[in-house]
Scaffold this active site. Structure first.
Site, mmCIF file in Angstrom:
data_model
loop_
_atom_site.group_PDB
_atom_site.id
_atom_site.type_symbol
_atom_site.label_atom_id
_atom_site.label_comp_id
_atom_site.label_asym_id
_atom_site.label_seq_id
_atom_site.Cartn_x
_atom_site.Cartn_y
_atom_site.Cartn_z
ATOM 1 N N ALA A 17 -3.059 26.949 56.227
ATOM 2 C CA ALA A 17 -3.042 27.582 57.624
ATOM 3 C C ALA A 17 -4.136 27.860 58.139
ATOM 4 C CB ALA A 17 -1.913 28.704 57.411
ATOM 5 N N TYR A 152 -2.757 8.505 47.899
ATOM 6 C CA TYR A 152 -2.185 9.550 48.825
ATOM 7 C C TYR A 152 -0.820 8.965 49.024
ATOM 8 C CZ TYR A 152 -2.097 11.717 53.586
ATOM 9 O OH TYR A 152 -1.683 12.437 54.564
ATOM 10 N N ALA A 154 1.178 7.317 47.412
ATOM 11 C CA ALA A 154 1.894 7.741 45.895
ATOM 12 C C ALA A 154 2.728 9.251 46.223
ATOM 13 C CB ALA A 154 1.392 7.318 44.892
HETATM 14 P P1 NDP Z 1 -7.105 19.336 57.193
HETATM 15 O O1 NDP Z 1 -8.098 18.318 56.369
HETATM 16 O O2 NDP Z 1 -7.691 19.434 58.547
HETATM 17 O O3 NDP Z 1 -6.516 20.404 56.490
HETATM 18 C C1 NDP Z 1 -5.975 20.489 55.230
HETATM 19 C C2 NDP Z 1 -5.947 21.803 54.779
HETATM 20 O O4 NDP Z 1 -5.302 21.845 53.493
HETATM 21 C C3 NDP Z 1 -6.945 22.844 54.684
HETATM 22 O O5 NDP Z 1 -6.329 23.981 55.272
HETATM 23 C C4 NDP Z 1 -7.320 22.962 53.343
HETATM 24 O O6 NDP Z 1 -7.907 23.985 52.864
HETATM 25 C C5 NDP Z 1 -5.695 22.865 52.803
HETATM 26 N N1 NDP Z 1 -5.782 22.340 51.067
HETATM 27 C C6 NDP Z 1 -6.158 21.367 50.761
HETATM 28 N N2 NDP Z 1 -6.221 21.616 49.453
HETATM 29 C C7 NDP Z 1 -5.856 22.527 49.262
HETATM 30 C C8 NDP Z 1 -5.305 23.184 47.999
HETATM 31 N N3 NDP Z 1 -5.601 22.967 46.840
HETATM 32 N N4 NDP Z 1 -5.023 24.683 48.189
HETATM 33 C C9 NDP Z 1 -4.468 25.358 49.238
HETATM 34 N N5 NDP Z 1 -4.956 24.659 50.640
HETATM 35 C C10 NDP Z 1 -5.573 23.168 50.370
HETATM 36 O O7 NDP Z 1 -5.647 18.397 57.189
HETATM 37 P P2 NDP Z 1 -4.569 18.237 58.364
HETATM 38 O O8 NDP Z 1 -4.426 19.501 59.049
HETATM 39 O O9 NDP Z 1 -4.740 16.977 58.971
HETATM 40 O O10 NDP Z 1 -3.383 18.128 57.372
HETATM 41 C C11 NDP Z 1 -2.194 18.847 57.087
HETATM 42 C C12 NDP Z 1 -1.178 17.990 56.493
HETATM 43 O O11 NDP Z 1 -0.830 17.043 57.203
HETATM 44 C C13 NDP Z 1 -1.668 17.622 54.959
HETATM 45 O O12 NDP Z 1 -0.577 17.498 54.221
HETATM 46 C C14 NDP Z 1 -1.620 15.681 55.260
HETATM 47 O O13 NDP Z 1 -1.521 14.924 54.306
HETATM 48 C C15 NDP Z 1 -0.839 15.630 56.379
HETATM 49 N N6 NDP Z 1 -1.043 14.752 57.323
HETATM 50 C C16 NDP Z 1 -2.157 14.687 58.127
HETATM 51 C C17 NDP Z 1 -2.506 13.598 59.011
HETATM 52 C C18 NDP Z 1 -3.624 13.386 59.873
HETATM 53 O O14 NDP Z 1 -3.610 12.585 60.645
HETATM 54 N N7 NDP Z 1 -4.373 14.658 60.052
HETATM 55 C C19 NDP Z 1 -1.341 12.468 59.119
HETATM 56 C C20 NDP Z 1 -0.521 12.518 57.927
HETATM 57 C C21 NDP Z 1 -0.089 13.378 57.231
HETATM 58 P P3 NDP Z 1 -9.463 24.572 53.087
HETATM 59 O O15 NDP Z 1 -9.664 24.530 54.538
HETATM 60 O O16 NDP Z 1 -9.746 25.558 52.114
HETATM 61 O O17 NDP Z 1 -10.230 23.097 52.490
#
Ligand code: NDP
Length: 244
Positions: A17, A152, A154
């Site tokens: 978040a 991804y 998958a």
């Molecule tokens: P961001 O890369 O901006 O943010 C990813 C978030 O996930 C960050 O808060 C990151 O934390 C967190 N995260 C990643 N790995 C872990 C972990 N092991 N434990 C805890 N937190 C983790 O991505 P988005 O906001 O774009 O993506 C959010 C969701 O939306 C994802 O599931 C993504 O697959 C999905 N999505 C996004 C799209 C897009 O176009 N943006 C399109 C389709 C789906 P930290 O800051 O610590 O790295």
């Protein structure tokens, strides 16, 4: 009747978040009245979230022990969530035959296995309450793949299958389980993919990249009582790049 959109009596847990889509969802659900537990991996991110008025806890979603610890803490604090948004996700580009096994595993663990572990931790409370919402953030790539993102796709296809099964298993307990499948949304993830050579804008019929608030609005609706007849569904939000 329209009070059904309010979240005044709900506790929501949102993973990842601290930025991007997760942060936008956290802000909107708080605005709609929910108590928001916003998880993050870094201490400074948790502090930032607390300064914004959220309850924040450490959570790396790939650490099962941390999920169990968080559950214990929330139980002691009487803050067990009845809405769970599994948002944390990982997206990297690599052709399948060049993909290292550890990146495959990391992607599946973050995008799929974590949603299973989190659901396992929090569904029993929702069952007891007779109300619950599981919202898993999938991707348009679950159904409409692109070169270099097999791992991804998958993980997100698996997430959609898992979510449908949960919907069936818990329909009689007042729990709905749905996915939201965003298309291209302007966050760091997209910025990273752009750096790796992907181009988005001219592929989008509505001629704009989405913004995190587009996803937050539909999450707020699916979180509410107003959505109680929607379960096992994937809601696509992609500006016309894909029709289900
Ligand atoms: P961001 O890369 O901006 O943010 C990813 C978030 O996930 C960050 O808060 C990151 O934390 C967190 N995260 C990643 N790995 C872990 C972990 N092991 N434990 C805890 N937190 C983790 O991505 P988005 O906001 O774009 O993506 C959010 C969701 O939306 C994802 O599931 C993504 O697959 C999905 N999505 C996004 C799209 C897009 O176009 N943006 C399109 C389709 C789906 P930290 O800051 O610590 O790295």
């Amino acid at each position: 009747m329209f009070d059904n959109l309010k979240l005044d009596n709900n506790v929501v847990l949102i993973t990842g978040a601290n930025r991007g889509i997760g942060l936008s969802i956290a802000k909107l659900l708080k605005l709609r009245g929910a108590k928001v537990i916003a998880t993050a991996r870094k201490k400074e991110d948790s502090q930032m979230l607390e300064a914004m008025g959220f309850i924040s806890h450490y959570l790396d979603v790939t650490e099962v022990d941390s999920i169990i610890k968080l559950k214990k803490t929330l139980k002691l604090d009487s803050l067990m969530p009845d809405i769970l948004v599994s948002n944390a996700g990982l997206g990297t580009v690599s052709l399948s035959m060049r993909l290292k096994r550890n990146l495959w595993d990391q992607t599946i663990e973050t995008n799929l296995t974590a949603a299973f572990e989190l659901a396992k931790a929090f569904i029993p409370h929702m069952s007891k309450k007779g109300f619950g919402r599981i919202i898993n953030i999938s991707s348009v790539l679950a159904r409409s793949p692109q070169v270099g993102l097999a791992h991804y796709s998958a993980s997100k296809s698996g997430l959609e299958g898992f979510t449908k099964s949960l919907a069936l298993e818990y329909a009689q307990k007042g729990i709905t389980a749905n996915c939201i499948a965003p298309g291209f949304i302007e966050t760091d993830m997209i910025a990273d993919l752009r750096k790796q050579g992907m181009d988005f804008k001219n592929k989008i019929p509505v001629e704009r990249v989405g913004v995190p608030d587009d996803v937050a609005e539909i999450t707020a609706f699916l979180s509410s009582k107003a959505s109680s007849y929607i379960t096992g569904e994937t809601i696509h939000i992609n500006g016309g790049t894909y029709f289900s």
